[in-house]
Scaffold this motif. Structure first.
Motif, PDB file in Angstrom:
ATOM      1  N   PHE A 266      31.525  27.095  48.091  1.00  0.00           N
ATOM      2  CA  PHE A 266      31.877  28.493  47.841  1.00  0.00           C
ATOM      3  C   PHE A 266      33.291  28.783  48.332  1.00  0.00           C
ATOM      4  O   PHE A 266      34.037  29.545  47.720  1.00  0.00           O
ATOM      5  CB  PHE A 266      30.873  29.417  48.523  1.00  0.00           C
ATOM      6  N   LEU A 267      33.650  28.142  49.446  1.00  0.00           N
ATOM      7  CA  LEU A 267      34.998  28.320  49.967  1.00  0.00           C
ATOM      8  C   LEU A 267      36.017  27.783  48.971  1.00  0.00           C
ATOM      9  O   LEU A 267      37.060  28.402  48.730  1.00  0.00           O
ATOM     10  CB  LEU A 267      35.126  27.595  51.307  1.00  0.00           C
ATOM     11  N   ALA A 268      35.691  26.627  48.376  1.00  0.00           N
ATOM     12  CA  ALA A 268      36.605  26.046  47.394  1.00  0.00           C
ATOM     13  C   ALA A 268      36.731  26.985  46.194  1.00  0.00           C
ATOM     14  O   ALA A 268      37.842  27.251  45.716  1.00  0.00           O
ATOM     15  CB  ALA A 268      36.096  24.677  46.962  1.00  0.00           C
ATOM     16  N   GLY A 269      35.594  27.514  45.730  1.00  0.00           N
ATOM     17  CA  GLY A 269      35.623  28.396  44.570  1.00  0.00           C
ATOM     18  C   GLY A 269      36.428  29.649  44.839  1.00  0.00           C
ATOM     19  O   GLY A 269      37.270  30.065  44.017  1.00  0.00           O
ATOM     20  N   ILE A 270      36.229  30.229  46.028  1.00  0.00           N
ATOM     21  CA  ILE A 270      36.926  31.473  46.328  1.00  0.00           C
ATOM     22  C   ILE A 270      38.409  31.211  46.556  1.00  0.00           C
ATOM     23  O   ILE A 270      39.249  32.087  46.327  1.00  0.00           O
ATOM     24  CB  ILE A 270      36.264  32.177  47.546  1.00  0.00           C
ATOM     25  N   GLY A 271      38.731  29.977  46.958  1.00  0.00           N
ATOM     26  CA  GLY A 271      40.138  29.597  47.087  1.00  0.00           C
ATOM     27  C   GLY A 271      40.847  29.676  45.747  1.00  0.00           C
ATOM     28  O   GLY A 271      41.993  30.110  45.660  1.00  0.00           O
ATOM     29  N   VAL A 272      40.139  29.258  44.709  1.00  0.00           N
ATOM     30  CA  VAL A 272      40.726  29.329  43.365  1.00  0.00           C
ATOM     31  C   VAL A 272      40.967  30.788  42.974  1.00  0.00           C
ATOM     32  O   VAL A 272      42.023  31.142  42.446  1.00  0.00           O
ATOM     33  CB  VAL A 272      39.796  28.632  42.350  1.00  0.00           C
ATOM     34  N   VAL A 273      39.976  31.641  43.272  1.00  0.00           N
ATOM     35  CA  VAL A 273      40.148  33.067  42.978  1.00  0.00           C
ATOM     36  C   VAL A 273      41.362  33.611  43.723  1.00  0.00           C
ATOM     37  O   VAL A 273      42.212  34.317  43.163  1.00  0.00           O
ATOM     38  CB  VAL A 273      38.882  33.855  43.379  1.00  0.00           C
ATOM     39  N   GLU A 274      41.471  33.237  45.004  1.00  0.00           N
ATOM     40  CA  GLU A 274      42.575  33.744  45.811  1.00  0.00           C
ATOM     41  C   GLU A 274      43.911  33.225  45.293  1.00  0.00           C
ATOM     42  O   GLU A 274      44.931  33.911  45.373  1.00  0.00           O
ATOM     43  CB  GLU A 274      42.385  33.331  47.272  1.00  0.00           C
ATOM     44  N   GLY A 275      43.912  32.003  44.768  1.00  0.00           N
ATOM     45  CA  GLY A 275      45.169  31.422  44.308  1.00  0.00           C
ATOM     46  C   GLY A 275      45.612  31.996  42.967  1.00  0.00           C
ATOM     47  O   GLY A 275      46.803  32.131  42.711  1.00  0.00           O
ATOM     48  N   PHE A 276      44.658  32.313  42.075  1.00  0.00           N
ATOM     49  CA  PHE A 276      45.036  32.641  40.706  1.00  0.00           C
ATOM     50  C   PHE A 276      44.837  34.102  40.331  1.00  0.00           C
ATOM     51  O   PHE A 276      45.556  34.636  39.508  1.00  0.00           O
ATOM     52  CB  PHE A 276      44.234  31.773  39.725  1.00  0.00           C
ATOM     53  N   ILE A 277      43.842  34.750  40.905  1.00  0.00           N
ATOM     54  CA  ILE A 277      43.506  36.100  40.459  1.00  0.00           C
ATOM     55  C   ILE A 277      44.071  37.162  41.395  1.00  0.00           C
ATOM     56  O   ILE A 277      44.631  38.167  40.949  1.00  0.00           O
ATOM     57  CB  ILE A 277      41.972  36.240  40.317  1.00  0.00           C
ATOM     58  N   SER A 278      43.927  36.908  42.714  1.00  0.00           N
ATOM     59  CA  SER A 278      44.311  37.959  43.661  1.00  0.00           C
ATOM     60  C   SER A 278      45.773  38.350  43.609  1.00  0.00           C
ATOM     61  O   SER A 278      46.092  39.535  43.535  1.00  0.00           O
ATOM     62  CB  SER A 278      43.928  37.517  45.079  1.00  0.00           C
ATOM     63  N   PRO A 279      46.729  37.409  43.695  1.00  0.00           N
ATOM     64  CA  PRO A 279      48.132  37.842  43.735  1.00  0.00           C
ATOM     65  C   PRO A 279      48.640  38.247  42.348  1.00  0.00           C
ATOM     66  O   PRO A 279      48.016  37.921  41.340  1.00  0.00           O
ATOM     67  CB  PRO A 279      48.854  36.593  44.243  1.00  0.00           C
ATOM     68  N   GLY A 280      49.751  38.921  42.349  1.00  0.00           N
ATOM     69  CA  GLY A 280      50.354  39.310  41.077  1.00  0.00           C
ATOM     70  C   GLY A 280      49.593  40.438  40.406  1.00  0.00           C
ATOM     71  O   GLY A 280      48.604  40.952  40.934  1.00  0.00           O
ATOM     72  N   ASP A 281      50.047  40.828  39.231  1.00  0.00           N
ATOM     73  CA  ASP A 281      49.379  41.945  38.561  1.00  0.00           C
ATOM     74  C   ASP A 281      48.958  41.561  37.150  1.00  0.00           C
ATOM     75  O   ASP A 281      49.117  42.309  36.200  1.00  0.00           O
ATOM     76  CB  ASP A 281      50.297  43.182  38.533  1.00  0.00           C
ATOM     77  N   PHE A 282      48.475  40.327  37.015  1.00  0.00           N
ATOM     78  CA  PHE A 282      47.912  39.933  35.723  1.00  0.00           C
ATOM     79  C   PHE A 282      46.606  40.674  35.453  1.00  0.00           C
ATOM     80  O   PHE A 282      46.220  40.892  34.317  1.00  0.00           O
ATOM     81  CB  PHE A 282      47.640  38.424  35.691  1.00  0.00           C
ATOM     82  N   PHE A 283      45.917  41.019  36.530  1.00  0.00           N
ATOM     83  CA  PHE A 283      44.642  41.728  36.389  1.00  0.00           C
ATOM     84  C   PHE A 283      44.778  43.112  37.001  1.00  0.00           C
ATOM     85  O   PHE A 283      45.396  43.253  38.060  1.00  0.00           O
ATOM     86  CB  PHE A 283      43.521  40.963  37.099  1.00  0.00           C
ATOM     87  N   PRO A 284      44.210  44.131  36.382  1.00  0.00           N
ATOM     88  CA  PRO A 284      44.262  45.476  36.969  1.00  0.00           C
ATOM     89  C   PRO A 284      43.400  45.553  38.223  1.00  0.00           C
ATOM     90  O   PRO A 284      42.479  44.750  38.402  1.00  0.00           O
ATOM     91  CB  PRO A 284      43.694  46.367  35.863  1.00  0.00           C
ATOM     92  N   THR A 285      43.723  46.513  39.073  1.00  0.00           N
ATOM     93  CA  THR A 285      43.035  46.607  40.353  1.00  0.00           C
ATOM     94  C   THR A 285      41.532  46.781  40.189  1.00  0.00           C
ATOM     95  O   THR A 285      40.745  46.170  40.904  1.00  0.00           O
ATOM     96  CB  THR A 285      43.600  47.790  41.159  1.00  0.00           C
ATOM     97  N   TRP A 286      41.149  47.617  39.220  1.00  0.00           N
ATOM     98  CA  TRP A 286      39.699  47.866  39.078  1.00  0.00           C
ATOM     99  C   TRP A 286      38.966  46.583  38.723  1.00  0.00           C
ATOM    100  O   TRP A 286      37.831  46.353  39.164  1.00  0.00           O
ATOM    101  CB  TRP A 286      39.419  48.968  38.057  1.00  0.00           C
ATOM    102  N   ALA A 287      39.619  45.710  37.923  1.00  0.00           N
ATOM    103  CA  ALA A 287      38.960  44.446  37.579  1.00  0.00           C
ATOM    104  C   ALA A 287      38.779  43.575  38.821  1.00  0.00           C
ATOM    105  O   ALA A 287      37.735  42.952  39.034  1.00  0.00           O
ATOM    106  CB  ALA A 287      39.788  43.691  36.539  1.00  0.00           C
ATOM    107  N   LYS A 288      39.813  43.568  39.673  1.00  0.00           N
ATOM    108  CA  LYS A 288      39.720  42.765  40.891  1.00  0.00           C
ATOM    109  C   LYS A 288      38.618  43.279  41.800  1.00  0.00           C
ATOM    110  O   LYS A 288      37.829  42.508  42.353  1.00  0.00           O
ATOM    111  CB  LYS A 288      41.060  42.781  41.631  1.00  0.00           C
TER     112      LYS A 288
END
Lengths: 336, 257
Positions: free
Chosen positions: A274-296
């Motif tokens: 789970f840590l590995a999976g959430i690492g991917v989320v943190e690396g690709f989804i969390s930073p930047g503004d490719f995704f709107p805040t509500w989606a995050k």
């Protein structure tokens, strides 16, 4: 009366050499069935030779040689069962969630410590602005002073994303350390949990003061719930270890430590994928503004809910629930 | 030879009702094995660094966009070096990492049985704490304090490192040298005890490398110890030359053949 040592050695040596050769082959590859049978026979003979050497030739090189030979053969014959995919699946389907529910108290205490840190850090920064200088790392403060999120640079080309990559590797270190430092009488997890709570609380409060609360939420929402849960769980595992040291009950300390350690590490190992999976989320989804805040926010909340639903429900209704192979009178029931 | 002080060891009672006792690996062996493993990992990282640099400094700049992925890979790689390498090696190579294999030491449970996944996972997760504050200071202090040279991770996992010695059995079975002159007196004496046999064989193994007069003196003392029934003139004949002395001793050690 025993025969003289050289006679004994030269009489029995062919068997020992054969056993040694078989052991070398066993280590490098597979043995055929009849060879395994032969290994077994030869091991038994060597064991009886060892008994003879213990009685008649103690302390000689022949004795030490047999000791070592039998030790190697013993290791080869009494192998632990290989961890196969089925047992891995079983572990995640039943064993890991069940262990977590059994040790829920430690996880609860651990969560309490993290929340305590969060509240303290946030209060200090909200009530006393200069507290931020003490609690928030300088790199982060510089970014916030410029009105930018320090995480904005994570996907950009510019080098100063060292802060963000520091955060990413930091999670791994924090998780491992929260567990492993339990061996320092449980002081380690308490410190790690409170310390990280204070850090997150202070940074959050600083962002809030500077009117960047949305940016902070934007970065933390997608991975925060699961990641903090994992840190809390491994902190709980660390507390289990510390508790075994402080209050081993009727067992000797080392033995209590080993029993609790085996249970505790299940929690940490279970968290790893789970840590590995959430690492991917943190690396690709969390930073930047490719995704709107509500989606995050939605993603983070649903991931967190799924994670805890799995932890609290999985394996509860299975037949295996009856199979509790851990003595219930161990340390956890004494915490009440 | 029999050591004067008993070295630390692991006692094992096997189902075959034999008591094994395995010698424990000391701090020196452990540090050397770690150094071997650490240099292996270091070269792995150097190689990986060059590969990644080649990829990242690409002409098209396509990988620049993936710097997030590279960082994730770095985090995973760090995890691998810290933990995966050690645990997988110990689980799949019978308790030995490459470094431990080079030094002939092995991780076992405290009852002498091979380590499983969970024990190995625990002792290697605790590396992080044993490393504190720098260069395994905590681990080394624990090893020095513990009677069986265990670090904190070993205490928590219930494991211990045992050592394998290279023992040469050939010395027992070497054929007797050129026909010894002392054949008759030796045959009337009873066979030696195991301790004397060891002593004589150890001397014979080392004799060629000794100084001439030391060789003569030690040989004479051994002849006096193991050849008590020799007459005065037989003794003189045995002590004539080092070769004669050693032939006599070898014959005595293997009297039962």
């Amino acid at each position: 009366m025993a025969s003289p040592l050289p006679a004994f050695v030269s009489r029995r040596r062919p068997d020992w050499d054969a056993l040694q050769a078989l052991l070398t082959r066993q280590r490098s590859g597979r043995l055929r069935l009849e060879e395994l049978r032969r290994l077994d026979t030869l091991y038994r003979r060597a064991a009886s030779d060892l008994a003879q050497a213990q009685t008649f030739y103690p302390g000689t090189d022949a004795h030490r040689f047999l000791n070592q030979l039998c030790g190697q053969a013993y290791g080869a014959i009494y192998q632990p069962p290989r961890e196969r995919w089925a047992s891995t699946r079983d572990f995640f389907r039943r064993d890991f969630p069940a262990t977590l529910r059994r040790e829920a108290r430690f996880v609860g205490v651990s969560a309490g410590l993290l929340v305590l840190g969060l509240v303290l850090g946030a209060l200090v920064v909200l009530l006393e602005p200069r507290g931020a200088e003490l609690l928030v790392p300088e790199g982060v403060r510089r970014y916030v002073a410029q009105g930018r999120m320090w995480t904005d640079d994570l996907l950009s080309v510019a080098p100063p994303n060292a802060v963000a990559s520091g955060i990413a590797t930091n999670n791994l270190t924090v998780t491992l350390f929260a567990f492993a430092s339990g061996i320092l009488l449980g002081v380690g997890p308490v410190f790690t949990l409170v310390n990280n709570g204070v850090l997150i609380g202070a940074v959050g409060a600083l962002c809030f003061r500077e009117g960047m609360a949305v940016g902070f939420l934007d970065f933390i929402a997608a991975h925060g719930p699961v990641e903090l849960s994992i840190i809390v769980i491994s902190g709980g595992a660390g507390l289990m270890v510390g508790q075994a040291l402080i209050d081993p009950g009727e067992l000797p300390r080392t033995q209590a430590l080993q029993m609790r350690g085996r249970e505790a590490v299940k929690l940490v190992v279970g968290c790893a994928p789970f840590l590995a999976g959430i690492g991917v989320v943190e690396g690709f989804i969390s930073p930047g503004d490719f995704f709107p805040t509500w989606a995050k926010v939605g993603l983070g909340l649903s991931l967190g809910a799924l994670f805890w639903l799995y932890l609290l429900r999985a394996g509860r209704t299975d037949v295996g629930a009856a199979r509790v192979d851990v003595p219930d009178d161990s340390a956890s029931s004494r915490l009440r | 030879m029999t050591p004067s002080a008993p070295a630390p060891h692991v006692d094992v009672a096997t189902p075959e009702r034999v008591a094994l006792s395995l010698p424990v690996a000391g701090i020196g062996y452990r540090c050397l094995a770690w150094a071997v493993d650490a240099s292996l990992l270091f070269f792995f990282w150097v190689a990986l660094y060059f590969v990644v640099t080649l990829l990242v400094s690409d002409v098209l700049g396509a990988f620049q966009a993936l710097s997030g992925l590279v960082q994730t890979l770095l985090a995973v790689g760090l995890f691998a070096t810290q933990w995966l390498y050690w645990t997988l090696a110990e689980v799949f190579f019978h308790g030995q990492t490459p470094g431990k294999r080079a030094l002939r030491i092995r991780v076992v449970r405290e009852d002498g049985s091979p380590v499983g996944f969970f024990e190995s996972a625990v002792r290697n997760l605790c590396r992080a704490v044993d490393f504190l504050p720098v260069m395994y200071a905590t681990g080394c202090i624990t090893m020095l304090l513990d009677a069986r040279h265990r670090r904190l991770g070993d205490l928590l996992a219930g494991t211990v490192l045992v050592r394998e010695e290279a023992i040469d059995l050939d010395k027992y079975t070497q054929g007797p040298g050129p026909a010894g002159p002392a054949r008759e007196p030796a045959s009337v004496q009873r066979p030696l005890g195991a301790e004397d046999v060891e002593l004589v064989l150890a001397f014979l193994a080392r004799a060629p490398g000794l100084e001439k007069d030391v060789r003569q003196r030690l040989g004479a003392r051994l002849v006096d110890r193991v050849g008590a029934a020799l007459t005065e003139e037989e003794r003189a004949r045995v002590l004539e030359s080092p070769e004669a002395t050693e032939a006599f001793l070898r014959h005595r050690a293997q009297a039962a053949h």
